[in-house]
Design a protein around this motif. Structure first.
Motif, PDB file in Angstrom:
ATOM      1  N   UNK A  41       0.813  -1.222   0.000  1.00  0.00           N
ATOM      2  CA  UNK A  41       0.000   0.000   0.000  1.00  0.00           C
ATOM      3  C   UNK A  41       0.848   1.274   0.000  1.00  0.00           C
ATOM      4  N   UNK A  42       1.881   1.265  -0.828  1.00  0.00           N
ATOM      5  CA  UNK A  42       2.729   2.450  -1.000  1.00  0.00           C
ATOM      6  C   UNK A  42       2.649   2.977  -2.429  1.00  0.00           C
ATOM      7  N   UNK A  43       2.583   2.092  -3.404  1.00  0.00           N
ATOM      8  CA  UNK A  43       2.660   2.485  -4.813  1.00  0.00           C
ATOM      9  C   UNK A  43       1.618   3.535  -5.198  1.00  0.00           C
ATOM     10  N   UNK A  44       0.407   3.429  -4.634  1.00  0.00           N
ATOM     11  CA  UNK A  44      -0.641   4.380  -4.996  1.00  0.00           C
ATOM     12  C   UNK A  44      -0.382   5.779  -4.449  1.00  0.00           C
ATOM     13  N   UNK A  45       0.643   5.910  -3.605  1.00  0.00           N
ATOM     14  CA  UNK A  45       0.987   7.211  -3.038  1.00  0.00           C
ATOM     15  C   UNK A  45       2.170   7.852  -3.758  1.00  0.00           C
ATOM     16  N   UNK A  46       2.592   7.250  -4.866  1.00  0.00           N
ATOM     17  CA  UNK A  46       3.743   7.752  -5.622  1.00  0.00           C
ATOM     18  C   UNK A  46       3.339   8.115  -7.041  1.00  0.00           C
ATOM     19  N   UNK A  47       3.881   9.228  -7.519  1.00  0.00           N
ATOM     20  CA  UNK A  47       3.603   9.641  -8.900  1.00  0.00           C
ATOM     21  C   UNK A  47       4.267   8.685  -9.897  1.00  0.00           C
ATOM     22  N   UNK A  48       5.389   8.067  -9.501  1.00  0.00           N
ATOM     23  CA  UNK A  48       6.104   7.117 -10.367  1.00  0.00           C
ATOM     24  C   UNK A  48       6.384   5.837  -9.583  1.00  0.00           C
ATOM     25  N   UNK A  49       5.348   5.024  -9.346  1.00  0.00           N
ATOM     26  CA  UNK A  49       5.535   3.816  -8.525  1.00  0.00           C
ATOM     27  C   UNK A  49       6.459   2.789  -9.142  1.00  0.00           C
ATOM     28  N   UNK A  68       9.207   3.275 -10.716  1.00  0.00           N
ATOM     29  CA  UNK A  68      10.598   3.585 -10.355  1.00  0.00           C
ATOM     30  C   UNK A  68      10.936   2.907  -9.034  1.00  0.00           C
ATOM     31  N   UNK A  69       9.993   2.918  -8.096  1.00  0.00           N
ATOM     32  CA  UNK A  69      10.207   2.203  -6.842  1.00  0.00           C
ATOM     33  C   UNK A  69      10.315   0.705  -7.104  1.00  0.00           C
ATOM     34  N   UNK A  70       9.479   0.193  -7.984  1.00  0.00           N
ATOM     35  CA  UNK A  70       9.546  -1.229  -8.323  1.00  0.00           C
ATOM     36  C   UNK A  70      10.904  -1.616  -8.880  1.00  0.00           C
ATOM     37  N   UNK A  71      11.458  -0.774  -9.749  1.00  0.00           N
ATOM     38  CA  UNK A  71      12.792  -1.038 -10.303  1.00  0.00           C
ATOM     39  C   UNK A  71      13.859  -1.019  -9.216  1.00  0.00           C
ATOM     40  N   UNK A  72      13.719  -0.084  -8.270  1.00  0.00           N
ATOM     41  CA  UNK A  72      14.664  -0.014  -7.158  1.00  0.00           C
ATOM     42  C   UNK A  72      14.582  -1.270  -6.294  1.00  0.00           C
ATOM     43  N   UNK A  73      13.374  -1.753  -6.070  1.00  0.00           N
ATOM     44  CA  UNK A  73      13.204  -2.973  -5.289  1.00  0.00           C
ATOM     45  C   UNK A  73      13.904  -4.153  -5.944  1.00  0.00           C
ATOM     46  N   UNK A 113      -7.946  19.075   5.007  1.00  0.00           N
ATOM     47  CA  UNK A 113      -7.525  18.149   3.961  1.00  0.00           C
ATOM     48  C   UNK A 113      -7.426  16.726   4.503  1.00  0.00           C
ATOM     49  N   UNK A 114      -7.665  15.724   3.655  1.00  0.00           N
ATOM     50  CA  UNK A 114      -7.461  14.338   4.086  1.00  0.00           C
ATOM     51  C   UNK A 114      -5.974  14.042   4.210  1.00  0.00           C
ATOM     52  N   UNK A 115      -5.658  12.947   4.857  1.00  0.00           N
ATOM     53  CA  UNK A 115      -4.263  12.528   4.974  1.00  0.00           C
ATOM     54  C   UNK A 115      -3.665  12.290   3.594  1.00  0.00           C
ATOM     55  N   UNK A 116      -4.465  11.700   2.711  1.00  0.00           N
ATOM     56  CA  UNK A 116      -4.000  11.382   1.366  1.00  0.00           C
ATOM     57  C   UNK A 116      -4.610  12.370   0.377  1.00  0.00           C
ATOM     58  N   UNK A 117      -3.785  13.270  -0.144  1.00  0.00           N
ATOM     59  CA  UNK A 117      -4.247  14.338  -1.026  1.00  0.00           C
ATOM     60  C   UNK A 117      -4.041  13.929  -2.481  1.00  0.00           C
ATOM     61  N   UNK A 118      -5.136  13.865  -3.227  1.00  0.00           N
ATOM     62  CA  UNK A 118      -5.053  13.448  -4.627  1.00  0.00           C
ATOM     63  C   UNK A 118      -4.138  14.393  -5.409  1.00  0.00           C
ATOM     64  N   UNK A 119      -3.239  13.784  -6.183  1.00  0.00           N
ATOM     65  CA  UNK A 119      -2.299  14.556  -6.981  1.00  0.00           C
ATOM     66  C   UNK A 119      -1.015  14.891  -6.259  1.00  0.00           C
ATOM     67  N   UNK A 120      -0.997  14.697  -4.938  1.00  0.00           N
ATOM     68  CA  UNK A 120       0.206  14.956  -4.149  1.00  0.00           C
ATOM     69  C   UNK A 120       0.697  13.692  -3.438  1.00  0.00           C
ATOM     70  N   UNK A 121      -0.211  13.026  -2.743  1.00  0.00           N
ATOM     71  CA  UNK A 121       0.163  11.805  -2.020  1.00  0.00           C
ATOM     72  C   UNK A 121      -0.801  10.660  -2.310  1.00  0.00           C
ATOM     73  N   UNK A 122      -1.622  10.812  -3.342  1.00  0.00           N
ATOM     74  CA  UNK A 122      -2.535   9.756  -3.775  1.00  0.00           C
ATOM     75  C   UNK A 122      -2.738   9.882  -5.279  1.00  0.00           C
ATOM     76  N   UNK A 123      -2.549   8.760  -5.996  1.00  0.00           N
ATOM     77  CA  UNK A 123      -2.578   8.808  -7.456  1.00  0.00           C
ATOM     78  C   UNK A 123      -3.421   7.669  -8.017  1.00  0.00           C
ATOM     79  N   UNK A 124      -3.848   7.849  -9.259  1.00  0.00           N
ATOM     80  CA  UNK A 124      -4.720   6.864  -9.905  1.00  0.00           C
ATOM     81  C   UNK A 124      -3.895   5.767 -10.578  1.00  0.00           C
ATOM     82  N   UNK A 125      -3.400   4.841  -9.766  1.00  0.00           N
ATOM     83  CA  UNK A 125      -2.584   3.728 -10.251  1.00  0.00           C
ATOM     84  C   UNK A 125      -3.500   2.565 -10.628  1.00  0.00           C
TER      85      UNK A 125
END
Length: 254
Positions: free
Chosen positions: A124-132, A134-139, A188-200
């Motif tokens: 439950x981290x990828x949806x909080x990244x604009x480029x998830x 890239x994290x997958x490649x790092x993993x 604001x919610x904890x997860x702000x769309x476009x900043x810390x929540x994305x449409x993955x």
């Protein structure tokens, strides 16, 4: 590969229990994350058995986005060498849990050596990244040859895609859900769309996994579904609405 151990866990009772815990995510994080930690450790242990034939005992396990430390005891109870990477110092200290081996760092640029862990996972981290991806490649970079990388994330068009902003509002749009939450609660919610929540999407994750360099996608399934519903991952369009949370399991080439 027939994931016998993993499939054995995927019961309707477990699914309903995990989904019901979502109501505690903001109000009682100890309940939500405590139960999720136990389930995550059990699930990853089963995946390790299915893919490598071995348990987590003695394995170096890295948790990307480990948060305040609820997961550490669950993995150490299985005799794994557990380490976590978390970018937010506030999250690391939120529950007052002290975790040995907890590192402050970004999943987009992991502060770890190449080929340094047996198992790495992110829940439950990828949806909080604009480029998830890239994290997958790092993993995958830091996973040892023959090791396992597990990426689990919430699908945007699933019922929980909007997180605390509602179970239908995000279908109208992320901005709509955000503004409605702000009007209703006054903040604001904890997860702000476009900043810390994305449409993955589900499709994006599957495409990344299938094209990953030096790694093979060995398993893809919906985390909160019983075994008989795993076929949904293979159905375009429908999977975006019904999978809810996608688990991608990749094994790095030896």
């Amino acid at each position: 590969m027939i994931p016998a151990h993993t499939r054995r866990l995927a019961t309707l009772r477990r699914a309903l229990g995990l989904l019901s815990d979502f109501r505690f995510e903001q109000t009682r994080p100890d309940i939500f994350y405590g139960n999720l930690a136990q389930d995550t450790a059990t699930l990853i242990d089963a995946i390790s058995h299915d893919i490598t034939g071995h348990s987590l005992a003695g394995k170096v396990v890295v948790d990307v986005g480990g948060g305040p430390g609820y997961f550490a005891s669950a993995f150490r109870a299985r005799k794994a060498q557990y380490f976590s990477v978390e970018p937010d110092v506030g999250e690391m200290a939120a529950a007052g849990i002290k975790v040995r081996g907890s590192v402050r760092g970004s999943g987009l640029d992991l502060p770890l050596l190449d080929n340094s862990c047996d198992i790495i996972y992110s829940s439950n981290v990828a949806e909080h990244l604009a480029d998830p991806w890239r994290m997958g490649d790092e993993m995958l970079r830091v996973t040892k040859p023959g090791g396992i990388a597990i990426l689990s994330y919430t699908i945007w068009l699933g019922p929980f895609g909007g997180h605390e902003t509602g179970i239908w509002q995000h279908y109208v749009g992320g901005e709509f859900a955000l503004k409605r939450y702000l009007r209703k609660h006054g903040h604001l919610p904890k997860n702000v769309f476009g900043q810390s929540l994305f449409d993955v999407s589900c499709a994006a994750g599957l495409n990344w996994a299938k094209q990953a360099t030096d790694a093979q996608l060995v398993l893809a399934f919906p985390r909160y579904h019983p075994t008989w519903a795993w076929f949904l991952v293979r159905v375009p369009v429908l999977r975006e609405f019904l999978v809810s949370n996608l688990v991608l399991v990749l094994r790095k080439g030896e």
